[in-house]
Scaffold this active site. Structure first.
Site: not given
Ligand code: RB5
Length: 159
Positions: A8, A65, A67, A98, A133
């Site tokens: 993203d 993204c 996180t 695994h 596994h």
């Molecule tokens: C976008 O603001 C953020 O929510 C996205 O990049 C991600 O971290 C979602 O899990």
């Protein structure tokens, strides 16, 4: 090896760097975007990459993204995908050894460039160990199959 990638807006820069690394390593890259830092929705990209892997247009996928959480949650909805959110070289390595992870999810906001490079490299170089596994992964794919067929799964067989 053919690798599908996507991000993203928050993962855009890291995705561009991962793309260069993969090309450097001689991989064929299918880049689904994002194309800029303009806001977009991670599920759109996660689904494109996950489906490429599940439908064998790519052998592996990398999703980034902010996180890594949204990408991993979404990608794991696609049957046949084993998406692993990794934060260091060890989890990247074990996700292959695994879990035979076929999609690597990364946190563009939380993990530095040098570490992302090392994680991607170790993830690509590490083989699945099989054995016990493989038995565990079969339980996941059996469950997916039962879900698709609308039958109950899990626990002891009855009847
Ligand atoms: C976008 O603001 C953020 O929510 C996205 O990049 C991600 O971290 C979602 O899990």
């Amino acid at each position: 090896m053919k690798i599908a990638i996507g991000s993203d807006h928050r993962g855009f820069e890291a995705k561009e760097r991962v793309k260069s690394l993969l090309t450097e390593l001689g991989m064929e890259v299918i880049d689904h975007g994002a194309r800029s830092r303009d806001s977009c929705d991670y599920p759109d990209l996660a689904i494109l990459v996950a489906r490429d892997v599940a439908e064998d247009r790519a052998q592996r996928g990398v999703l980034i993204c902010g996180t890594g959480l949204g990408m991993s949650i979404t990608a794991n909805k696609v049957p046949g995908v084993r998406a692993a959110l990794c934060h260091d070289e060890l989890t990247a390595q074990f996700s292959r050894r695994h879990n035979d992870a076929n999609v690597l999810c990364l946190a563009g906001d939380l993990v530095g460039d040098a570490l992302i490079r090392r994680m991607v490299q170790v993830w690509l170089q590490t083989d699945f160990e099989g054995g016990r596994h493989a038995r565990r992964l079969s339980k996941i794919s059996d469950f997916e199959q039962h879900q698709r067929n609308g039958r109950p799964s899990g626990g002891a067989a009855s009847g």
